[in-house]
Write a protein that holds these residues in place. Structure first.
Motif, PDB file in Angstrom:
ATOM      1  N   ARG A  99      -2.069  -6.107  13.560  1.00  0.00           N
ATOM      2  CA  ARG A  99      -1.568  -4.213  13.994  1.00  0.00           C
ATOM      3  C   ARG A  99      -2.737  -3.672  13.489  1.00  0.00           C
ATOM      4  O   ARG A  99      -3.042  -2.342  13.738  1.00  0.00           O
ATOM      5  CB  ARG A  99      -0.297  -4.275  13.876  1.00  0.00           C
ATOM      6  CG  ARG A  99       0.527  -4.953  14.979  1.00  0.00           C
ATOM      7  CD  ARG A  99       2.094  -4.858  14.589  1.00  0.00           C
ATOM      8  NE  ARG A  99       2.616  -3.896  15.447  1.00  0.00           N
ATOM      9  CZ  ARG A  99       3.864  -3.291  15.572  1.00  0.00           C
ATOM     10  NH1 ARG A  99       4.512  -3.611  14.581  1.00  0.00           N
ATOM     11  NH2 ARG A  99       3.803  -1.892  16.872  1.00  0.00           N
ATOM     12  N   LEU A 139      -0.572  -1.767   1.959  1.00  0.00           N
ATOM     13  CA  LEU A 139       0.072  -3.513   2.210  1.00  0.00           C
ATOM     14  C   LEU A 139      -0.346  -4.320   1.291  1.00  0.00           C
ATOM     15  O   LEU A 139      -0.284  -5.215   0.765  1.00  0.00           O
ATOM     16  CB  LEU A 139      -0.344  -3.742   3.677  1.00  0.00           C
ATOM     17  CG  LEU A 139       0.124  -5.318   3.803  1.00  0.00           C
ATOM     18  CD1 LEU A 139       1.237  -5.336   4.082  1.00  0.00           C
ATOM     19  CD2 LEU A 139      -0.975  -5.811   5.509  1.00  0.00           C
ATOM     20  N   LEU A 147       1.565  -7.820  10.841  1.00  0.00           N
ATOM     21  CA  LEU A 147       1.539  -6.467   9.815  1.00  0.00           C
ATOM     22  C   LEU A 147      -0.186  -5.774  10.775  1.00  0.00           C
ATOM     23  O   LEU A 147      -1.086  -4.746  10.761  1.00  0.00           O
ATOM     24  CB  LEU A 147       2.466  -5.316   9.228  1.00  0.00           C
ATOM     25  CG  LEU A 147       2.275  -4.419   8.861  1.00  0.00           C
ATOM     26  CD1 LEU A 147       2.519  -3.626   9.450  1.00  0.00           C
ATOM     27  CD2 LEU A 147       2.843  -4.617   7.369  1.00  0.00           C
ATOM     28  N   CYS A 169      -2.749   2.759   4.866  1.00  0.00           N
ATOM     29  CA  CYS A 169      -1.752   1.428   4.978  1.00  0.00           C
ATOM     30  C   CYS A 169      -2.148   0.282   4.911  1.00  0.00           C
ATOM     31  O   CYS A 169      -1.684  -0.473   3.850  1.00  0.00           O
ATOM     32  CB  CYS A 169      -1.214   1.444   6.463  1.00  0.00           C
ATOM     33  SG  CYS A 169      -0.194   2.893   7.314  1.00  0.00           S
TER      34      CYS A 169
END
Length: 185
Positions: A61, A80, A58, A76
């Motif tokens: 990405r 995270l 993740l 994001c």
């Protein structure tokens, strides 16, 4: 120099391949981690590896998103990093580089017995696992008997001894903090 195997020994060893046994195909690091962190079940470590792999994927990405989605990427990435910091898996919320180096050992270090050793409630990991399995430790109001409990950063301060625990009584006696009300009980 080695003696020839007898018939029954050969028969027993037909199904056993001593050259390609289970721990020699790359599992030595896994066996070492199981022993170091006193993991009772191998499945726990496999889950930790899968979670760490998913977090790393993740983070990659998010890093590889184009410049057109910079606002989305920062939002994001911050979410995270906040989540991983809240769980205690990373120490800083600065960049995704810390997420890309996340390993299964970080999950193992957040297990309850490891935190007992860190908080100096147990001398070593073996004693900590025993204390948890015997029910001497509570996290908040709940008594915990599963050593595989992952403790987040917010709950770390609420790790204490159970009120009726003999270990708690010994600690209070040693520190000369035992209350007279506790002596009557």
């Amino acid at each position: 120099m080695v003696r020839k195997l007898k018939y029954h020994e050969q028969k027993l060893l037909r199904r056993l391949d001593l050259v390609n046994w289970e721990a020699s195909d790359g599992n030595l690091a896994e066996v070492r981690a199981l022993r170091r962190y006193r993991l009772g079940r191998r499945e726990d470590f496999v889950q930790y590896k899968a979670l760490a792999r998913a977090v790393r994927a993740l983070a990659r990405r998010l890093r590889d998103l184009g410049p057109a989605s910079a606002a989305f990427r920062t939002r994001c990435a911050a979410a995270l990093l906040e989540k991983l910091h809240g769980l205690g898996l990373v120490n800083s919320r600065q960049s995704l580089a810390v997420c890309e180096s996340l390993s299964a050992a970080a999950f193992c270090r957040r297990r309850l017995p490891c935190l007992l050793v860190k908080l100096r409630m147990a001398q070593n990991l073996r004693h900590a696992v025993t204390f948890v399995e015997q029910g001497h430790v509570r996290v908040g109001p709940e008594v915990v008997t599963d050593p595989a409990l992952l403790v987040p950063r917010a709950v770390e301060d609420f790790i204490t001894w159970v009120d009726a625990s003999r270990l708690r009584q010994k600690v209070l006696d040693y520190n000369q903090e035992r209350d007279d009300f506790d002596l009557a009980a």
